[in-house]
Design a protein around this motif. Structure first.
Motif, PDB file in Angstrom:
ATOM      1  N   UNK A   7       0.834  -1.196   0.000  1.00 41.26           N
ATOM      2  CA  UNK A   7       0.000   0.000   0.000  1.00 41.26           C
ATOM      3  C   UNK A   7       0.874   1.253   0.000  1.00 41.26           C
ATOM      4  N   UNK A   8       0.522   2.228  -0.822  1.00 43.81           N
ATOM      5  CA  UNK A   8       1.232   3.503  -0.848  1.00 43.81           C
ATOM      6  C   UNK A   8       0.366   4.542  -1.537  1.00 43.81           C
ATOM      7  N   UNK A  13       4.601   4.733  -7.867  1.00 44.40           N
ATOM      8  CA  UNK A  13       5.538   3.614  -7.765  1.00 44.40           C
ATOM      9  C   UNK A  13       5.261   2.588  -8.852  1.00 44.40           C
ATOM     10  N   UNK A  14       6.329   1.900  -9.252  1.00 48.12           N
ATOM     11  CA  UNK A  14       6.200   0.710 -10.071  1.00 48.12           C
ATOM     12  C   UNK A  14       6.504  -0.502  -9.199  1.00 48.12           C
ATOM     13  N   UNK A  15       5.810  -1.598  -9.408  1.00 49.58           N
ATOM     14  CA  UNK A  15       6.093  -2.813  -8.634  1.00 49.58           C
ATOM     15  C   UNK A  15       7.553  -3.219  -8.795  1.00 49.58           C
ATOM     16  N   UNK A  28      -0.865  -5.858  -4.814  1.00 49.02           N
ATOM     17  CA  UNK A  28      -1.687  -6.365  -3.712  1.00 49.02           C
ATOM     18  C   UNK A  28      -2.617  -5.292  -3.183  1.00 49.02           C
ATOM     19  N   UNK A  29      -2.262  -4.017  -3.385  1.00 49.81           N
ATOM     20  CA  UNK A  29      -3.093  -2.890  -2.960  1.00 49.81           C
ATOM     21  C   UNK A  29      -3.213  -1.912  -4.135  1.00 49.81           C
ATOM     22  N   UNK A  64      -6.485  -1.353 -13.935  1.00 44.64           N
ATOM     23  CA  UNK A  64      -7.462  -0.826 -12.986  1.00 44.64           C
ATOM     24  C   UNK A  64      -7.698   0.661 -13.242  1.00 44.64           C
ATOM     25  N   UNK A  65      -8.969   1.010 -13.357  1.00 45.82           N
ATOM     26  CA  UNK A  65      -9.372   2.391 -13.563  1.00 45.82           C
ATOM     27  C   UNK A  65      -9.820   2.995 -12.244  1.00 45.82           C
ATOM     28  N   UNK A  66      -9.442   4.263 -12.001  1.00 46.09           N
ATOM     29  CA  UNK A  66      -9.858   4.975 -10.792  1.00 46.09           C
ATOM     30  C   UNK A  66     -10.453   6.321 -11.187  1.00 46.09           C
TER      31      UNK A  66
END
Length: 335
Positions: free
Chosen positions: A136-137, A141-143, A162-163, A207-209
């Motif tokens: 979570x952040x 960031x890139x994984x 994961x988040x 994933x769209x936000x």
């Protein structure tokens, strides 16, 4: 900050970790010593005693069984899927918790399940059969971030946050070869900077936000792959990049990187599926080659390729609709 925003003159032109060295250990096989008889060549040789010999047909030696291999590369006659990308089925993974930074050159990291962000700062580092999940952040960031590394290799790995959040992408890459990876669940699949090769990989189900701080609080502008202005020599070869099921996806590939190539891919979705923009550059975008790609019909504006007014294709051939094999229309051109 790596999440950048293209000039918002039109919706379609907005672009959308120190750890221990992990080494695989090979078990040494025991070698059987052969018995050797020494003979003095000066000693008289005894005459052999004749004896009856019964001829026996020698038994054939059993043929060695072939060592099983796992072939992960998708057939060139098909396109990558979840079955041909990511960690091979049956691979044992070791969980690694916390952010990781790999600096020692020449490492090969195999079979890790990273629960934290991973950064590369060394040369010739390879990741194989790994899962990258992040944490979570609220920061961008890139994984996996290889932008400070040189000649990084990523093979047969999966990228899934994961988040999930509006600030997390799959991979941030530079001078990196990425093969047979499965990227899903992030905002952008791969931020591909100079000298990055992505091949035989599957990028899908982003994933769209509704609210993205990188877009002034507006919705995310998702891209399968995004390449920034000032970068060059990005190659996409034989990938499936599918943005068709995502609300308001921007593009399968949004790029301002010169001298780049897309060859033999299956692209789908986005406003325009491929979107090339010079607008963040101090000049024209040139050297783009599009060869033998196939396109789905799920772009919002029936637009396989969009070129800004100062973006130019050096090569454009063999690009067809996936369902019929017929040629796609000429690129649209506007800012």
């Amino acid at each position: 900050m790596r999440r950048l925003m293209f000039a918002a003159t039109a919706f379609l032109l907005v672009g959308c970790q120190t750890s221990e060295s992990v080494q695989g250990q090979a078990a040494a096989a025991g070698a059987a010593a052969a018995a050797v008889t020494s003979t003095d060549p000066a000693a008289p040789k005894a005459s052999p005693t004749p004896k009856a010999v019964r001829k026996v047909k020698p038994k054939p030696k059993p043929k060695p069984k072939p060592t099983p291999t796992v072939t992960r590369m998708a057939s060139r006659s098909g396109f990558p899927t979840e079955a041909t990308t990511g960690v091979p089925s049956g691979t044992r993974l070791t969980v690694v918790t916390g952010d990781q930074v790999f600096s020692a050159g020449g490492q090969t990291i195999v079979g890790k399940d990273f629960h934290g962000f991973v950064k590369v700062r060394g040369k010739n580092i390879t990741f194989r059969n790994c899962i990258f999940r992040g944490r979570a952040t609220s920061d961008n960031a890139g994984l996996l971030d290889t932008e400070s590394g040189i000649n990084t290799v990523v093979e047969d790995s999966e990228f899934v946050p994961s988040h999930p959040s509006a600030t997390i992408d799959g991979i941030w890459a530079k001078e990196t070869r990425i093969s047979r990876v499965n990227v899903h669940g992030s905002v952008d699949g791969i931020k591909a900077d100079s000298d990055t090769l992505v091949e035989d990989s599957y990028i899908h189900d982003m994933r769209w936000f509704a609210h993205d701080p990188n877009q002034g609080g507006g919705p995310t502008h998702n891209d399968g792959v995004q390449s920034f202005g000032g970068e060059a020599r990005v190659t996409l070869r034989h990938n499936r990049i599918d943005m068709s099921g995502l609300k308001e996806a921007n593009a399968a590939w949004q790029s301002s990187a010169r001298d780049s190539l897309a060859e033999g891919n299956l692209f789908d979705g986005g406003g325009c599926t491929l979107n090339f923009s010079h607008q963040v550059l101090n000049g024209s975008l040139t050297g783009i080659r599009l060869v033998g790609n196939r396109f789905g019909r799920n772009s919002f504006f029936d637009c396989p390729i969009l070129l800004s007014t100062k973006s130019f294709l050096a090569e454009n051939r063999g690009n067809v609709w996936n369902d019929t094999g017929g040629p796609i229309p000429a690129p649209q051109r506007h800012d």
